[in-house]
Structure formats: structure tokens, C-alpha cells
Design a protein around this motif. Structure first.
Motif, PDB file in Angstrom:
ATOM      1  N   LEU A  38       7.687  23.341  10.661  1.00 49.13           N
ATOM      2  CA  LEU A  38       9.112  24.852   9.712  1.00 49.13           C
ATOM      3  C   LEU A  38       9.358  26.510  10.805  1.00 49.13           C
ATOM      4  O   LEU A  38      10.448  25.837  10.919  1.00 49.13           O
ATOM      5  CB  LEU A  38       8.500  24.986   8.305  1.00 49.13           C
ATOM      6  N   VAL A  39       8.736  26.588  10.426  1.00 53.92           N
ATOM      7  CA  VAL A  39       9.206  27.989  11.204  1.00 53.92           C
ATOM      8  C   VAL A  39       9.794  27.840  12.212  1.00 53.92           C
ATOM      9  O   VAL A  39      10.721  28.402  12.724  1.00 53.92           O
ATOM     10  CB  VAL A  39       7.615  28.359  12.069  1.00 53.92           C
ATOM     11  N   GLN A  40       9.132  26.972  13.537  1.00 52.92           N
ATOM     12  CA  GLN A  40       9.924  26.196  14.584  1.00 52.92           C
ATOM     13  C   GLN A  40      11.576  26.069  13.981  1.00 52.92           C
ATOM     14  O   GLN A  40      12.506  26.412  14.935  1.00 52.92           O
ATOM     15  CB  GLN A  40       9.257  25.454  15.209  1.00 52.92           C
ATOM     16  N   TYR A  41      11.886  24.969  13.636  1.00 59.55           N
ATOM     17  CA  TYR A  41      13.036  23.932  13.024  1.00 59.55           C
ATOM     18  C   TYR A  41      13.834  25.921  12.251  1.00 59.55           C
ATOM     19  O   TYR A  41      14.721  26.002  12.568  1.00 59.55           O
ATOM     20  CB  TYR A  41      12.182  23.550  11.651  1.00 59.55           C
ATOM     21  N   SER A  42      12.627  26.037  11.484  1.00 55.18           N
ATOM     22  CA  SER A  42      13.571  27.605  11.361  1.00 55.18           C
ATOM     23  C   SER A  42      13.857  28.811  12.018  1.00 55.18           C
ATOM     24  O   SER A  42      15.354  29.079  11.622  1.00 55.18           O
ATOM     25  CB  SER A  42      13.682  28.300   9.437  1.00 55.18           C
ATOM     26  N   SER A  43      13.576  29.109  12.532  1.00 55.07           N
ATOM     27  CA  SER A  43      13.580  30.350  13.612  1.00 55.07           C
ATOM     28  C   SER A  43      14.915  29.562  14.248  1.00 55.07           C
ATOM     29  O   SER A  43      15.968  30.335  14.634  1.00 55.07           O
ATOM     30  CB  SER A  43      12.622  30.661  14.665  1.00 55.07           C
ATOM     31  N   LEU A  44      14.587  28.357  14.723  1.00 57.03           N
ATOM     32  CA  LEU A  44      15.933  27.899  16.016  1.00 57.03           C
ATOM     33  C   LEU A  44      17.337  27.485  15.582  1.00 57.03           C
ATOM     34  O   LEU A  44      18.007  28.237  15.989  1.00 57.03           O
ATOM     35  CB  LEU A  44      15.409  26.310  16.285  1.00 57.03           C
ATOM     36  N   ILE A  45      17.592  27.858  14.158  1.00 58.36           N
ATOM     37  CA  ILE A  45      18.659  27.838  13.132  1.00 58.36           C
ATOM     38  C   ILE A  45      19.279  29.150  13.159  1.00 58.36           C
ATOM     39  O   ILE A  45      20.164  29.704  13.404  1.00 58.36           O
ATOM     40  CB  ILE A  45      18.515  27.080  11.830  1.00 58.36           C
TER      41      ILE A  45
END
Length: 569
Positions: A38-45
């Protein structure tokens, strides 16, 4: 858009990985442990947010500011904003390719992993004594029970029935030949034996001779399908009701100034409007994903029915082959047994697939449940002063397409339901900074540069069409500022590559048929008039030559002064 998280993370390199690690550390310091994915996904956006300018050349303060921004958003796990990212991530990370899924069910693979060790022992075991051969036979027996999901291997009834079926296929002599085979041939033989014994057990169960403790796969799959469809329909009804209530509330709370293309809300509390808008975005995406689950379930219905027909047909042919016969050639029945085993495994995989759909449905419902839904809705209704509903005159005239855009009068409704960007009015979305108001597909769709836009009224479409480049830029800018919409609308790559105009409020774009193109020009050496030194040179070799000349002249015997005029003579 196919959003592949792992590939995108790899493309961003070590800087992004270090940022994610720092975010995880900062979250743990405040006693909150989000999932790494979730951290990877949200940070990417978050990187696409125009206020977060992170590049490989960013200084330490800029990177730390971005980390603080991400941590602040992520630890607020009850906010609709971060819940939307969790909703997207759970849906996107689930495999919905039914054809590939039924061939490699996740649960089936987890089950088969438990027998890998047993399988390797069977194909590598070298028996020497009678006890060794008995042990090899038992290993083959338990491998067949577990891999084919024929029942509990601790159940003595199941063990006895499968033992009888196995002995009808593998005699003592066959076991000796099996032990003498090479590893590859052993593997192929064991795989084939699994199917044949499984087929025999299914046939015996259908004949009523044994298999009473085996699962009735047709009843199980039928019941699982019925329960899954019912659960999804309940979730969809609840989600649709919430979206309808929020849409009705927000549509009664604003007025539009068409002269300036601005929207005014009757609610004075701007924070309340933003919170309500974020909650509406969460609920709309939840409804959209539940609809996709319902569509997936309806698509596999025919496939399951086809397997049921094939299963019954194969059993019927098998019964006809062995009816009233004392002995039947193996070449006649073994192919039927193998076919039954394949159908049996596929039906189990469909069963596991529906279990996964149910799990995801429950997870999405859990994420989309906000504690303050009723509170926000009540506050919004209480503070909303009902605005006069603008009644437009009926307009049956068509929008005339130009070289810039195309107008589609009749757009397929089924296709529109699958496209999130066509679910809301693009004009209101632009002027309201991201409020999602339902569109009316029946009035038509505007197509500009391979991107489609829908509207809630034909008047909004006409305004949008008068300066489509301006509104398209505003649309993309609004999406970029509401990052929780980027992946939902399938615009991740478009936002990254889009050439945003500087300031649409100050840029007046011509509406007549003009075209644009990129060209290169050579500017003047000095656009602003300035003093140009006559003897200036940029050549280091020329400067060196002049220095040597001056040094030589300074060492001359004569004392006369060398002027510029005499020097150049």
C-alpha cells in the motif's frame, strides 16, 4: 490501463525505494504499520501531485517534505482519501483473468505445495525391501488423495476406497516396474495415474458404489455461485444507495455561472465540501469495482454450465461403455477417467475462484465503510440551501464536429458502463475541482485526441466544445490535483506524459480551425542591446598567444610605448 506495480517500482530506481523505506520507518515511529504494498502504491501516485516535485536531482529537504506528506496521508487510515488508495490496490492486485486463473488457482497451488515433498519422494525413492515397496504404495495413495482433493487422508473410509481404486490400476508387478523407471518417466506415470484413479472415484461415486464421503463438486460449485452472486448483489445495492444519496445531496448544493465557468456551493464550510467530495469519490469507486465483480461472476456462469454438461456427458458415456460387461479394455475407459479428472480439477478451480471473489468483496466492503458517512451526509444536508434547479430549454439540435473533436450521438451504453471516465459530467468536474456528477450517455459523447468525455446536459457539452483544448487541459489538471482518481480513470500514463499548458486563466486559445506544431528557432546573440568589446575572444589559444606577444614586447630594448594602433601595424 494495466497497472503493474512491480514494473513501475523498478522503473523508478533506488530513490523511490529509499523513499518507501523512509515512509515505513516514519509510520512505525508513530505506532502505525501499513502494508509495504500500500505504501509503494500510494507513494507512486503521490509523485504525480503537482505540489510534490520529486526528481532524481531533488535535494534532501524536498525529499523529506515528500516523505512527511506521504506519512501524514497514510497514517490517517480512516480518511476516505487513503481508503480510496487501499480500495484500488486490493482490486488491482487481484487476478481476474478467469481462463488463466482456473488453470492455476492460488488455493490449488497452496494445496499442491504441501504434496511437493511427497511427490519428490515418490519419483526419487529407490525401494529395496518389501517394506520399501509397501511404503512407496502408501505414498502414491496419499499423493492421489491430496492432489485430487478426494477427501481427508485421515478418513479410513476414503483411504480404503482409493486403495481399491489404485489396486485396480496398479498391480504388484506394475509397482515393481514403476520403481525401476527413470525419474522423468516416473513423473509422467504418476501424473497419469492421478487422473485415472480420480476418474474411477468419480465414476464410483456417481454409480453409488462408494465415494459417499467425497464432495459433490456440482452441488458445491452451484451453491458457491449462488451465494457469491447473492453477496455481490447485496453489496452493489448498498453501494448504489449510498452513491445515490450523496449525488442527490451535492446536486442540490451548487449553482453555475456560465459566463465565467465557475461553480458556487451553498455550503459555506469549504472543509466539509472537500471531505464530502472525497467520500463521494470513495463510494463511486467502490460501486464501480463491485459492478466489475458482478460482471465477472455473470461471465463465468456459462463456462461453469458448460463444464457441468461436459461432466454429465462424460459420465453417461462411461456408464454406457461398462454397462452389462464383465471386462472392459482399459483403452476404452481410461481416456474417460482422465477427462473426468480434468473437469473435476477445473470445477475445483472455479470453486476457489469464487472463494477469492467473496474474499475480495468482503474486503472492499470493509474498506469502503466509513464511520462518519452518516455524520457527513447529515451535515451536508443541514447546511445545504436548496438552489433553484436550472431548467434548460429543450435542445434537439446536434453538436457539429470540427477538425478538433468528434461528436458521437449514439454511444453503446454497455461499453460506457465499463469506462469510468464516461460515468460523470466532464464540464462540472472541471469547474468544481473534481466533483463527480452522473452523466447522461444518451445525449452523446465528445471525442478529443482519443479521449472520450460525457456530460449531464447538452448545454454543458456545447460549452466544453467551444474551447475543447482549454477544458481538456483543465480536466487533466483537475485529475492531477485529485490523485485518487488517476488510476481509477486509467490516466496514469496520460498524466505522466501530458503537456500541460501554463495557466489556462491567462491563455486564450483560438477556437477557429488552427493547428499547432513544435519548431526550433535560433535566438539573437544578445536580444538586449549592450556593449560589445571589439577585441573580445573566447579562444583560450588566442588569449595565450596575446599574452606571449605582450611578454615578448615588454622585454624589448626600446623604451617606446606600444599603443594599440602601433601594435596592429
Amino acid at each position: 490501463m494495466k497497472f503493474v506495480l512491480r514494473e513501475l517500482i523498478e522503473n523508478h530506481g533506488n530513490l523511490f525505494k529509499n523513499i518507501v523505506s523512509e515512509i515505513m520507518r516514519e509510520c512505525s515511529r508513530v505506532n502505525y504499520k501499513p502494508t509495504l504494498e500500500l505504501v509503494q502504491y500510494s507513494s507512486l501516485i503521490f509523485l504525480l501531485d503537482p505540489e510534490q516535485n520529486i526528481t532524481f536531482e531533488s535535494d534532501k529537504e524536498t525529499v523529506q517534505s515528500f516523505v512527511d506528506y506521504c506519512v501524514k496521508k497514510i497514517i490517517d487510515n480512516e480518511s476516505p482519501f487513503i481508503k480510496t488508495f487501499a480500495l484500488q490496490h486490493n482490486f488491482l492486485e487481484t487476478n481476474f483473468d478467469v481462463k488463466s486463473y482456473t488453470g492455476r488457482s492460488v488455493l490449488s497451488e497452496a494445496l499442491l505445495m504441501k504434496v511437493d515433498t511427497l511427490f519428490n519422494e515418490i519419483v526419487d525413492f529407490e525401494p529395496l525391501t518389501k517394506e520399501d515397496y509397501d511404503s512407496l504404495f502408501k505414498k502414491i495413495l496419499y499423493d492421489i488423495i491430496i492432489s485430487n482433493k478426494l477427501g481427508n487422508p485421515a478418513n479410513p473410509v476414503i483411504v480404503k476406497e482409493v486403495t481399491n481404486a489404485l489396486k485396480s490400476v496398479m498391480t504388484r508387478q506394475d509397482l515393481l516396474e514403476f520403481a525401476s523407471m527413470k525419474r522423468k518417466r516416473r513423473t509422467d506415470t504418476l501424473t497419469e495415474m492421478r487422473k485415472i484413479v480420480c476418474g474411477i472415484m468419480i465414476f464410483n461415486q456417481d454409480a453409488g458404489e462408494c465415494g459417499h464421503d467425497m464432495r459433490n463438486i456440482i452441488n458445491d460449485v452451484s451453491m458457491a455461485f449462488k451465494n457469491t452472486r447473492s453477496a455481490i448483489n447485496e453489496s452493489l445495492q448498498r453501494a448504489s444507495k449510498q452513491v445515490f444519496e450523496c449525488n442527490q445531496t451535492i446536486q442540490n448544493s451548487y449553482t453555475i455561472d456560465f459566463n465565467s465557468d465557475t461553480i458556487t456551493f451553498s455550503v459555506e464550510d469549504e472543509k466539509l465540501i472537500n471531505e464530502f467530495k472525497e467520500m463521494l469519490i470513495l463510494l463511486i469507486q467502490h460501486e464501480f469495482y463491485i459492478k466489475k465483480l458482478a460482471l465477472i461472476i455473470s461471465m463465468i456462469r456459462k463456462e461453469i454450465d458448460d463444464y457441468f454438461k461436459q461432466f454429465r456427458s462424460t459420465l453417461k458415456q462411461l456408464h454406457e461403455s461398462v454397462q452389462y460387461r464383465v471386462a472392459v479394455p482399459t483403452e476404452m475407459v481410461f481416456p474417460y477417467f482422465s477427462e473426468l479428472a480434468d473437469i473435476w480439477q477445473n470445477l475445483w478451480n472455479y470453486l476457489y475462484f469464487m472463494v477469492e471473489i467473496n474474499r475480495l468483496n468482503e474486503k472492499l466492503n470493509e474498506i469502503a465503510t466509513t464511520k462518519n458517512y452518516e455524520t457527513l451526509l447529515k451535515k451536508m444536508k443541514d447546511q445545504t440551501t436548496k438552489t433553484l434547479l436550472v431548467k434548460f430549454q429543450e435542445d434537439h439540435s446536434k453538436i457539429v464536429p470540427t477538425d478538433e473533436f468528434e461528436w458521437i450521438d449514439h454511444f453503446p451504453e454497455t461499453e460506457a458502463k465499463r469506462c469510468p471516465i464516461l460515468q460523470f459530467c466532464a464540464y462540472i468536474f472541471c469547474i468544481s475541482n473534481g466533483v463527480l456528477i452522473p452523466s447522461a450517455i444518451n445525449i452523446g459523447v465528445l471525442k478529443y485526441q482519443d479521449r472520450l468525455y460525457a456530460f449531464s446536459h447538452i448545454k454543458y457539452a456545447r460549452i466544453f466544445a467551444t474551447n475543447v483544448r482549454k477544458f481538456e487541459n483543465k480536466f487533466m489538471e483537475t485529475v492531477r490535483r485529485n490523485v485518487q482518481l488517476i488510476v481509477y480513470l486509467g490516466l496514469y500514463n496520460d498524466i505522466k506524459e501530458y503537456n500541460f499548458l501554463p495557466d489556462m486563466a491567462k491563455v486564450d486559445i483560438a477556437t477557429d480551425n488552427q493547428f499547432q506544431k513544435s519548431v526550433e528557432i535560433q535566438t539573437e546573440l544578445h536580444p538586449v542591446p549592450c556593449y560589445l568589446k571589439k577585441n573580445y575572444t573566447h579562444s583560450l589559444w588566442e588569449i595565450r598567444r596575446r599574452c606571449l606577444t605582450m611578454h615578448r614586447l615588454s622585454n624589448c630594448v626600446t623604451n617606446s610605448t606600444q599603443t594599440d594602433m602601433s601594435y596592429y601595424k
